[in-house]
Design a protein around this motif. Structure first.
Motif, short mmCIF file in Angstrom:
data_model
loop_
_atom_site.label_atom_id
_atom_site.label_comp_id
_atom_site.label_asym_id
_atom_site.label_seq_id
_atom_site.Cartn_x
_atom_site.Cartn_y
_atom_site.Cartn_z
N CYS A 1 33.72 0.47 43.03
CA CYS A 1 32.59 1.06 43.77
C CYS A 1 31.75 1.95 42.86
N LEU B 1 27.72 1.09 43.09
CA LEU B 1 26.83 1.88 43.95
C LEU B 1 25.42 2.00 43.39
N CYS C 1 31.55 7.73 47.63
CA CYS C 1 31.23 6.51 46.89
C CYS C 1 31.99 5.33 47.50
N SER C 2 33.32 5.40 47.54
CA SER C 2 34.07 4.26 48.08
C SER C 2 33.90 4.15 49.59
N LEU D 1 30.46 2.45 50.27
CA LEU D 1 30.45 1.04 49.87
C LEU D 1 31.46 0.20 50.65
#
Lengths: 344, 344
Positions: free
Chosen positions: A266, A270, A287-288, A291
């Motif tokens: 990720c 991103l 972030c993860s 996504l």
């Protein structure tokens, strides 16, 4: 552990800030705030507002009321996880706060799955999971105040101003009328990660600090489940970035496991590398989480991917521990996601 | 939720520092370090060592190896919960980090119980829960460095340098050979608390900030379970101290619930009021964790108490949120503990 009762995603949402508007996956985001302030007067409060917006989008999408949700699991990167607790308290839902650093999204999905195994099964139960991070709040807390204008090193990553919210249930039948795609997504297996010391003490090189933990988790997955590499369409890590991703593939290759063709990070997905200068990639709880909602779930729901090993990666350190020169430990909890054809 | 599979305590341990040596319950502690440093060069590392010692005592007591334990759940008050992750990583057990402020002990027992509902039941599974706090590490992080010698207000509480470790399983038969008392202790019910804003912004008055959350949880317990006041031998709160305990009893009395005769607060029990000047009482993750092991479990194991509602109380705030003038939110997850006669 394999979950006797599979856990289904009912819905999800992704929210981002200014930098995330240029993401290759921006069309799958639900909301952006172009100034990163989300209408608040501090960055810390902005992150609270981000989490509230993410959860509100989730509820609105499926026309559900907060009263129907039994449990809310959440975490972020701010000291004492205040972004989540201040942001989500207005919903009045019983609350389990977690701190797994950037691995909190997967840790949350895991604890939510445990809860849904434990409930009585005659009626549907609903659990929410929300994870966020904010670039400006994280930078001034973990490194230096932004006003100092400190130079970033090549291995440093850009903490995403982003968040993701997810709603899970254990009753497959119940998700049918809500679902908008040919495939449903379920969590069938999960495992908490071990804390691994990668002997990295540089707070600007988190990818290298977390790669050994991701390696340990992935090796465990292939050694202790019946799955082979060919059974998995994608292994999605949280925020290893360029340095950590390369290191992870190298470490696993030494063990005879070649994931290079199915590995996605990720932190590398991103932002658009050609137009966005974020050095070694993205990072942060958000972030993860964003996504998972904007990249992984859409690919599973469309049928492009059938089975995905999803593991957010966390760096367990604090501003004090870095100043005291202690090495940064990594952790990588995992969940196995599968798409399931829905019959209407 | 009521747990279909009751969860049993196999063993527990309590560790303390200098101030805790004079506790009325000191004889039930397993270890004290009279200088609070636990042989380390910083207070932060001392807390990591405290958690390691607590878990080691637990394992030694029952002659179990760390390899037999499937999951370790832990948390503390330090930023990013580093005391726990640094202290416990050497055991190499899959790890779920939590942050529930001073409520982490109960939150950990709750998540451990969920895990033990979800596992397959043919063999015994073991989960560890560890929670710690350290006075000096907490004071310099949340308030002012100790060297400033700041005057403490009458409502302030003394963060305990203490910790508790617990080992839980779902197989009653398996605990028999290990058990050292006529009664076993089981967790039969639990609930995550709601985040409640008590409109208190004074970081030296945590008891008042947390009392409304404890009130909300206890009211929920009596409204949504079949239990009446007479069915419960004790309601044990975490660290409300003098101010918060009085407030809790008053708030519940307004709702027609009189708990004054069965209410015990770990914050008022840990130290000896006649000889130890800790102002409004004790506080910290380690306060309720150490007294669960040193006060609550012994009373249940001896049969003095039969049924106890145990709720650690947490104040969700950070040093930044206090400086930004945001009010301190409270949370109070609960577990219901019962003693069960063992047949040998």
């Amino acid at each position: 552990m394999f979950f006797e009762t599979p856990v289904y995603f009912i819905s999800s949402s992704a929210v981002g800030g200014h930098e995330e508007m240029s993401s290759p996956y921006s069309s799958h985001f639900d909301f952006f705030h172009d100034k990163d302030t989300f209408g608040e007067d501090t960055f810390e409060k902005a992150e609270s507002e981000l989490s509230r917006i993410a959860f509100n989008f989730l509820l609105n999408k499926i026309k559900m009321s907060q009263e129907d949700i039994e449990l809310l699991i959440s975490g972020d990167l701010q000291n004492q996880c205040v972004a989540s607790s201040y942001g989500l308290y207005t919903f009045g839902i019983p609350y389990l706060p977690l701190y797994g650093a950037c691995s909190t999204c997967t840790e949350g999905l895991l604890v939510a799955s445990l809860y849904l195994q434990a409930v009585e099964k005659t009626k549907p139960h609903y659990v929410g999971v929300v994870t966020t991070s904010h670039n400006s709040a994280a930078e001034r807390q973990f490194r230096t105040p932004l006003e100092y204008g400190a130079e970033r090193t090549p291995t440093s990553q850009w903490t995403a101003t982003a968040g993701g919210a997810f709603l899970l249930t254990q009753q497959k039948n119940h998700i049918l009328p809500l679902h908008d795609s040919p495939f449903a997504v379920r969590i069938v297996w999960g495992r908490a990660g071990k804390v691994i010391d990668g002997a990295i003490a540089d707070a600007s090189n988190m990818g290298a600090a977390m790669a050994p933990a991701a390696c340990d988790s992935i090796r465990h997955f292939f050694c202790h489940t019946p799955y082979q590499i060919d059974d998995i369409d994608a292994i999605v890590t949280g925020d290893l970035g360029e340095v950590g991703s390369r290191l992870l593939c190298e470490l696993l290759l030494e063990e005879g496991i070649d994931i290079s063709s199915i590995h996605h990070d990720c932190g590398l997905c991103l932002y658009d590398k050609t137009s966005q200068d974020v050095h070694a990639g993205a990072s942060g709880c958000g972030c993860s989480a964003s996504l998972l909602s904007a990249m992984v779930l859409p690919k599973l729901k469309s049928g492009e991917w059938k089975r995905v090993l999803f593991l957010s990666t966390g760096a367990l350190m604090s501003p004090s521990s870095v100043l005291q020169g202690i090495s940064i430990f990594g952790i990588a909890p995992m969940v196995l996601l599968e798409s399931e054809k829905m019959c209407f």
